[in-house]
Design an enzyme around this catalytic site. Structure first.
Site, short mmCIF file in Angstrom:
data_model
loop_
_atom_site.label_atom_id
_atom_site.label_comp_id
_atom_site.label_asym_id
_atom_site.label_seq_id
_atom_site.Cartn_x
_atom_site.Cartn_y
_atom_site.Cartn_z
N ASP A 85 0.82 -1.21 0.00
CA ASP A 85 0.00 0.00 0.00
C ASP A 85 0.85 1.26 0.00
OD1 ASP A 85 -2.72 -0.33 -0.23
OD2 ASP A 85 -3.06 -0.61 1.92
N GLU A 180 -13.75 -2.48 -2.34
CA GLU A 180 -14.03 -2.54 -0.90
C GLU A 180 -15.46 -2.11 -0.62
OE1 GLU A 180 -11.02 -1.23 1.80
OE2 GLU A 180 -12.41 -1.17 3.50
O1 KIV Z 1 -5.05 -1.80 4.03
C1 KIV Z 1 -5.48 -2.91 3.72
O2 KIV Z 1 -5.29 -3.89 4.43
C2 KIV Z 1 -6.21 -3.03 2.46
C3 KIV Z 1 -6.83 -4.35 2.09
C4 KIV Z 1 -7.70 -4.95 3.07
C5 KIV Z 1 -7.49 -4.33 0.77
O3 KIV Z 1 -6.30 -2.09 1.74
#
Ligand code: KIV
Length: 277
Positions: A85, A180
């Site tokens: 991320d 999501e």
């Molecule tokens: O931050 C996270 O864990 C996520 C996933 C659950 C898709 O974005």
């Protein structure tokens, strides 16, 4: 050096139409468990902020947090594809900032690809990062990083906007898209309309893949969302184990008493850390 190759974003693209599991991971011990369980696509999510670092949201998570935790997952695994991320604040300001942040996640975090939140509004950032040679997974629907100014954490059913978002991220070059908290019927329409795999979370069965947060699955996070399924109660197992250890120490039942000559009896032999015995 390992010669085993990690699953590529191109390989993940070809899984369209065949359900596959995705899970989050943030550290070496659990990353090893995930790989041993045969799951080969992992998201080092900024959910790190809540489930590991104890923050109330993803907002305080920064690039160094993501680099460090992704690197731990990378060191402990060989084959899995690591989607890392991009934290809040690392890609909003400009395409150049977004590329620099993505490059740092590859170089310092061992990312196979990066993920960022936003549909149409994030398309130019996705295109810039892809043009720099880094695969991107998109994330539409509920967007935790900006839920305060967006639609919040309510399930999304605004079909036209969501379809436009999905088309925009696909056109920008994303190899997959997380949906999501999207209404199942709309998630099914998006999945049918896109040639890239959809990875659902709280979005029903009509997605190509499913993802859950590891700590929700294992019973390690008390505030799991209602759509998450608990497959274990590791929080309870850990508390019981720690209580047993504490009782043993209080009752002088651990470590074992030394032998008649005053020698330790609790396990023989040497051990190694970092190659030093
Ligand atoms: O931050 C996270 O864990 C996520 C996933 C659950 C898709 O974005």
């Amino acid at each position: 050096m390992s010669t085993e190759r990690r699953v590529t974003s191109a390989a993940i693209r070809t899984r369209k139409g065949r359900p596959f599991p995705v899970i989050t991971a943030y550290d070496a011990p659990f990353a090893r468990c995930v790989e041993a369980a045969g799951i080969d696509v992992v998201i080092v999510g900024d959910s790190l902020g809540m489930v590991v670092l104890g923050h109330a949201s993803t907002a305080p998570v920064d690039l160094v947090d993501m680099q460090r935790h992704a690197a731990a997952v990378a060191r402990a695994t060989k084959r899995m594809h690591l989607i890392v991320d991009m934290p809040f604040g690392s890609y909003e300001t400009s395409g150049a900032d977004a590329v620099a942040a993505a490059v740092s996640l590859v170089k310092l975090g061992g990312a196979s690809s990066v993920k960022l939140e936003g549909g149409t509004r994030a398309a130019s950032r996705i295109a810039a990062i892809v043009a720099a040679g880094i695969p991107v997974c998109a994330h539409i629907g509920v967007l935790p990083q900006t839920a305060g100014i967006d639609a919040g954490f309510r399930r999304r059913a605004d079909r036209e906007t969501l379809l436009a978002d999905a088309r925009a991220v696909e056109a920008a070059g994303a190899f997959a898209v997380v949906l999501e908290m999207v209404e199942a019927r709309v998630a099914g329409e998006i999945t049918a309309a896109c040639s890239i795999p959809t990875i659902g979370i709280g979005s029903g069965l009509n997605c190509d893949a499913q993802v859950l947060v590891l700590h929700d699955v294992l019973g390690l996070y008390p505030e799991a969302p209602p759509f998450a399924k608990r497959y274990a109660e590791l929080g309870r197992v850990a508390t019981d184990a720690l209580r047993a250890y504490a009782d043993d120490v209080r009752e002088a039942a651990f470590p074992p008493r030394s032998d008649a000559n005053g020698r330790n009896v609790e396990g023989e032999g040497t051990y190694t850390i970092g190659g030093i015995a």
